[in-house]
Motif scaffolding. Structure first.
Motif, mmCIF file in Angstrom:
data_model
loop_
_atom_site.group_PDB
_atom_site.id
_atom_site.type_symbol
_atom_site.label_atom_id
_atom_site.label_comp_id
_atom_site.label_asym_id
_atom_site.label_seq_id
_atom_site.Cartn_x
_atom_site.Cartn_y
_atom_site.Cartn_z
ATOM 1 N N ASN A 92 0.830 -1.201 0.000
ATOM 2 C CA ASN A 92 0.000 0.000 0.000
ATOM 3 C C ASN A 92 0.868 1.255 0.000
ATOM 4 O O ASN A 92 1.865 1.347 0.723
ATOM 5 N N ASN A 93 0.472 2.214 -0.852
ATOM 6 C CA ASN A 93 1.101 3.537 -0.940
ATOM 7 C C ASN A 93 2.513 3.497 -1.526
ATOM 8 O O ASN A 93 3.261 4.470 -1.399
ATOM 9 N N SER A 94 2.867 2.401 -2.175
ATOM 10 C CA SER A 94 4.177 2.349 -2.821
ATOM 11 C C SER A 94 4.117 3.066 -4.171
ATOM 12 O O SER A 94 3.046 3.252 -4.757
ATOM 13 N N PHE A 95 5.288 3.438 -4.655
ATOM 14 C CA PHE A 95 5.396 4.106 -5.960
ATOM 15 C C PHE A 95 6.426 3.353 -6.786
ATOM 16 O O PHE A 95 7.602 3.300 -6.427
ATOM 17 N N LEU A 96 5.980 2.745 -7.874
ATOM 18 C CA LEU A 96 6.830 1.913 -8.717
ATOM 19 C C LEU A 96 7.584 0.887 -7.874
ATOM 20 O O LEU A 96 8.789 0.682 -8.021
ATOM 21 N N CYS A 101 6.248 2.032 -16.488
ATOM 22 C CA CYS A 101 6.023 2.968 -15.382
ATOM 23 C C CYS A 101 4.595 3.517 -15.393
ATOM 24 O O CYS A 101 3.936 3.566 -14.352
ATOM 25 N N ARG A 102 4.123 3.948 -16.543
ATOM 26 C CA ARG A 102 2.780 4.525 -16.613
ATOM 27 C C ARG A 102 1.728 3.538 -16.114
ATOM 28 O O ARG A 102 0.858 3.873 -15.298
ATOM 29 N N ASN A 103 1.826 2.298 -16.606
ATOM 30 C CA ASN A 103 0.802 1.320 -16.268
ATOM 31 C C ASN A 103 0.916 0.843 -14.823
ATOM 32 O O ASN A 103 -0.090 0.586 -14.163
ATOM 33 N N ILE A 163 -1.988 0.893 -11.791
ATOM 34 C CA ILE A 163 -2.358 -0.240 -10.940
ATOM 35 C C ILE A 163 -2.158 0.113 -9.468
ATOM 36 O O ILE A 163 -3.000 -0.197 -8.616
ATOM 37 N N GLU A 164 -1.056 0.794 -9.152
ATOM 38 C CA GLU A 164 -0.764 1.110 -7.747
ATOM 39 C C GLU A 164 -1.771 2.079 -7.148
ATOM 40 O O GLU A 164 -1.942 2.104 -5.922
ATOM 41 N N MET A 187 8.081 11.204 -4.255
ATOM 42 C CA MET A 187 9.118 12.238 -4.322
ATOM 43 C C MET A 187 10.487 11.674 -3.951
ATOM 44 O O MET A 187 11.507 12.022 -4.555
ATOM 45 N N SER A 188 10.509 10.781 -2.984
ATOM 46 C CA SER A 188 11.775 10.190 -2.562
ATOM 47 C C SER A 188 12.391 9.356 -3.681
ATOM 48 O O SER A 188 13.589 9.461 -3.967
ATOM 49 N N TYR A 189 11.561 8.543 -4.326
ATOM 50 C CA TYR A 189 12.090 7.660 -5.361
ATOM 51 C C TYR A 189 12.538 8.444 -6.591
ATOM 52 O O TYR A 189 13.608 8.182 -7.151
ATOM 53 N N VAL A 190 11.732 9.398 -7.015
ATOM 54 C CA VAL A 190 12.126 10.211 -8.171
ATOM 55 C C VAL A 190 13.408 10.979 -7.852
ATOM 56 O O VAL A 190 14.308 11.105 -8.702
ATOM 57 N N GLY A 191 13.527 11.473 -6.619
ATOM 58 C CA GLY A 191 14.749 12.167 -6.225
ATOM 59 C C GLY A 191 15.963 11.259 -6.259
ATOM 60 O O GLY A 191 17.033 11.649 -6.756
#
Length: 383
Positions: A179-183, A302-304, A308-309, A324-328
């Protein structure tokens, strides 16, 4: 299947929530498996004729397979009937252009839905490089019977060396999407991920010792997915607008929403003849900033995944922090790798455009990210 049984066998509810060892109580009687009850859907593309021939040959050897549907997804050399044995019969669907996995499996599953043979009670979905271990399909069918032979139950054969699935069977606490993960990035998981990444620790594998394992999952891959025909006809085929990546997860989630429970199991296993493009390498560099990863793969993956997330976002604040953390971190990695802002910006462009389109829930093709073998006329719309 009733949650209470008087025959000493575990119920479906008990199996879903019980320790893995409980599955050893199921006796698989393969003599009860009806012959030629499975229609197999396989999608191939590019220059992969040797792979698809091997996969079709393997399923044709199974006494459970009554029909094979091969989708030629814009192959360089068209797939021909003479490429395969005549029995069980092979139907070929030729797409003029590579429409991605979503378009290919949409065509194949649509064809399976329209089959008129009432003896075909199941659909087995495979990638063109999936080769099941001996007797895997018969064991899956026997397990389906042991679980009650319900049209509300699907099974997913374990792919031993692909993705998170071996870990899910070995560790009941593991989840495919946190839950709440990004990629697939979550700050709370960072210490353990860094440890595995830099120590190159081996993947978890379930301990067998004569037992097999069973676990309910929500996001299933196409490869090795065995579904009752009635369940396949209950939902729309894969959404072509996903183009590539996560269309299988969207499809399995829609099956779940329609009341179909999918179990991952190693009672029947599949081996992949080809490694995934984003398989971790000896380099510590992320695949998202690697020059070896094509931009079209990065964008659609990434888009898809972002779309899903969103289903698993319970706290927008935590999700934003992870994002923001991961993109950074990726930006820092790109700057260090390419040693220039322009180089880093170019490397991150597919990711940033994927984020924008994922936020806006824009699916479909992007003109800048055409798949190999895809013609502009066949990829309906761009933006």
């Amino acid at each position: 299947m009733s949650p209470e049984r008087n025959d000493g066998m575990p119920s479906e509810t008990e199996l879903m929530n019980a320790p893995l060892e409980l599955t050893s109580q199921i006796a698989l009687d393969r003599s009860t498996v009806a012959g030629r009850s499975v229609a197999c859907v396989i999608v191939t593309y590019g220059r992969r004729e040797q792979l698809v021939r091997r996969t079709v040959e393997a399923v044709q050897a199974s006494p459970a397979v009554g029909r094979v549907i091969v989708v030629d997804n814009g192959c360089n050399r068209p797939v021909a009937p003479d490429d395969f044995a005549q029995q069980p019969p092979v139907d070929i669907i030729r797409l003029a252009s590579n429409l991605g996995s979503a378009g290919g499996f949409h065509a194949g599953i649509t064809a399976a839905q329209r089959l008129l043979d009432k003896d075909l009670r199941f659909v087995l979905i495979l990638d063109d490089d999936n080769v099941g271990e001996d007797g895997f399909l018969e064991r899956l069918l026997a397990l389906h019977t042991a679980l009650g032979a319900s049209d509300d139950i699907g099974l997913c054969a374990l792919r031993r060396h692909r993705g998170i699935y071996p870990t899910l069977l070995a560790d009941q606490t593991a989840v495919a999407i946190r839950n709440n993960s990004f990629l697939n990035f979550h700050l709370a998981s960072l210490p353990s991920k860094l440890w595995r990444r830099f120590t190159r620790s081996a993947r978890h594998s379930p301990e067998n010792y004569g037992e097999f394992h069973l676990r309910r999952i929500e996001t299933a891959p196409y490869g090795g997915l065995l579904l009752p025909m009635a369940a396949v006809r209950r939902v729309s085929p894969p959404n072509k607008e996903f183009v590539l990546y996560s269309d299988d997860h969207d499809y399995s989630l829609r099956l779940m929403d329609a009341g179909v429970t999918i179990y991952l199991t190693d009672v029947g296993c599949i081996n992949d003849a080809e490694e995934s493009w984003d398989k971790p390498s000896t380099s510590a560099r992320s695949a998202l900033v690697s020059p070896e990863a094509p931009a079209w793969r990065l964008y659609y993956a990434c888009r898809n995944r972002i779309l899903i997330e969103k289903r698993y976002t319970t706290s927008p604040i935590v999700y934003r922090i992870n994002r923001m953390s991961y993109v950074g971190l990726l930006a820092i990695e790109a700057i260090l790798a390419y040693r220039s802002l322009n180089g880093a910006r170019k490397a991150l462009r597919p990711l940033l455009e994927a984020i924008a389109d994922g936020d806006a829930q824009r699916l479909g093709w992007r003109a800048d990210y055409q798949l190999p073998g895809a013609s502009p006329s066949s990829t309906a719309h761009t933006h």
